[in-house]
Design a protein around this motif. Structure first.
Motif, PDB file in Angstrom:
ATOM      1  N   THR A   1     -48.253   7.160  -0.562  1.00 15.92           N
ATOM      2  CA  THR A   1     -47.703   8.182  -1.681  1.00 15.92           C
ATOM      3  C   THR A   1     -46.319   8.333  -1.516  1.00 15.92           C
ATOM      4  O   THR A   1     -45.728   7.444  -0.716  1.00 15.92           O
ATOM      5  CB  THR A   1     -48.324   9.618  -1.360  1.00 15.92           C
TER       6      THR A   1
ATOM      7  N   THR B   1     -54.479  14.430   4.835  1.00 17.01           N
ATOM      8  CA  THR B   1     -53.183  13.783   5.138  1.00 17.01           C
ATOM      9  C   THR B   1     -52.585  14.303   6.298  1.00 17.01           C
ATOM     10  O   THR B   1     -52.695  15.333   6.465  1.00 17.01           O
ATOM     11  CB  THR B   1     -52.204  13.980   3.725  1.00 17.01           C
TER      12      THR B   1
ATOM     13  N   GLN C   1     -50.626   9.080   2.484  1.00 15.12           N
ATOM     14  CA  GLN C   1     -49.448   9.069   3.537  1.00 15.12           C
ATOM     15  C   GLN C   1     -48.503   8.080   2.709  1.00 15.12           C
ATOM     16  O   GLN C   1     -48.548   7.355   1.799  1.00 15.12           O
ATOM     17  CB  GLN C   1     -49.879   8.144   4.785  1.00 15.12           C
TER      18      GLN C   1
ATOM     19  N   SER D   1     -48.837  13.645  -1.608  1.00 15.70           N
ATOM     20  CA  SER D   1     -50.173  13.606  -0.714  1.00 15.70           C
ATOM     21  C   SER D   1     -51.115  14.835  -0.693  1.00 15.70           C
ATOM     22  O   SER D   1     -52.305  14.552  -0.847  1.00 15.70           O
ATOM     23  CB  SER D   1     -49.750  13.355   0.797  1.00 15.70           C
TER      24      SER D   1
END
Length: 257
Positions: free
Chosen positions: A166, A184, A146, A172
Motif C-alpha cells: 500500500t 495491518t 503494509q 492500508s
C-alpha cells in the motif's frame, strides 16, 4: 618552539569559535524578547496544519504554545519544509523545532532534545468482528496491508504474514475494511487520529508492541538551561492537565507514553 605556541593559540581560538553559546544565553534572549520562535511544517495533520480558516493549528502547535506560556513568553511559529526544518536551527531561524522530530542517537550528536512529549507504538489493527487475530503471532499465513519499505512491513513479514503493498496508513485501513487484507501493523498515533475523525469505523487494535518511538522538542546544541526550562514547562503542563486536554482533543487518548 614559537610555532608550537602559534599552533596552540590557533587551536584554542578554533575551539572558542566552535564552542556552543554560553549557558543560558538562548534562554535569556528568549525571555528578554518575550518570544520563542518555533520551527514547524504546517502541513502535517493532526500535528501541525492549517484549518479551514487558514489558522495554524495541531497537537504540536498547541504543545508549543503551552510550553511558551509556562516560559512566560509567546510562541511565534516559523513554517518550513521538512527537508530543511532541523537545519533551520543551525541558521538561527528559530529557537526550537516542534514537529514530531524523533529522538535518535544520530540527531543527539548534533542537537539537544527535551524530554519526550509524545510516544508512538506499532499496533496491530483488524476489522471489528475479526476474532482470529489476537496477537502478532496470529499473522502467520494472513494478509497484512503494509507499505513495503516500512518498519511496520518488516514486522508483519517477520510474523509470517503475506504482505499486500500500500501507499500508507489510509490505504492500508481501507484494505482491512474491505476485506482485501486481514490486518495491518501501523502507527498508534495514526490509528488514534483516524478513529477520532471516524469513530464508527469498524476497526480495532488487538495488540501493540511494548517499545515506543519518542519525539521531543529539538534545540541547538549546548544550552542546558534552555533544555531544562523546556523540560520544566513540559512537566508543568502535564501536571496541571493542559497536556491531557490537548491529547484528548486530537487523539482521544493520552499519547505521552
Amino acid at each position: 618552539m614559537s610555532w608550537l605556541k602559534t599552533l596552540a593559540a590557533a587551536a584554542a581560538l578554533q575551539a572558542l569559535v566552535l564552542t556552543p553559546a554560553f549557558a543560558g544565553e538562548n534562554l535569556d534572549q528568549i525571555k528578554s524578547s518575550g518570544v520563542i520562535k518555533i520551527g514547524t511544517e504546517g502541513t502535517y495533520a493532526p500535528f501541525t496544519y492549517h484549518d479551514a480558516a487558514n489558522d495554524l493549528v495541531g497537537f504540536d502547535v498547541e504543545i508549543g504554545r503551552a510550553v511558551a506560556e509556562k516560559l512566560g513568553v509567546k510562541a511565534e511559529f516559523v513554517e518550513g519544509k521538512w527537508d530543511g526544518l532541523i537545519a533551520g536551527l543551525d541558521a538561527n531561524r528559530y529557537d526550537a523545532v516542534i514537529n514530531q522530530v524523533g529522538i535518535t542517537e544520530a540527531r543527539k550528536q548534533k542537537y539537544d532534545f527535551s524530554d519526550p512529549y509524545i510516544a508512538s507504538k506499532a499496533v496491530l489493527i483488524v476489522e471489528q468482528d475479526n476474532e482470529d487475530i489476537k496477537g502478532f503471532e496470529d499473522l502467520n499465513g494472513k494478509k497484512s496491508a503494509q507499505s513495503l519499505t516500512s518498519n511496520f512491513g518488516k514486522l508483519a513479514e517477520e510474523a509470517g504474514a503475506e504482505l499486500v503493498g500500500t501507499d500508507g496508513f489510509d490505504q492500508s485501513i481501507q484494505l482491512v475494511l474491505t476485506g482485501r487484507a486481514d490486518a495491518t501493523i501501523n502507527d498508534s498515533l495514526s490509528f488514534l487520529d483516524f478513529k477520532k475523525q471516524k469513530p464508527d469505523a469498524p476497526v480495532k487494535v488487538v495488540a501493540e508492541k511494548a517499545d515506543a518511538d519518542y519525539s521531543g522538542i529539538i534545540v541547538r546544541k549546548g544550552d542546558a538551561d534552555l533544555v531544562a526550562a523546556i523540560n520544566e514547562a513540559l512537566a508543568a503542563i502535564k501536571a496541571d492537565g493542559t497536556y491531557e486536554a490537548i491529547s484528548q482533543k486530537y487523539f482521544g487518548a493520552d499519547v505521552s507514553k
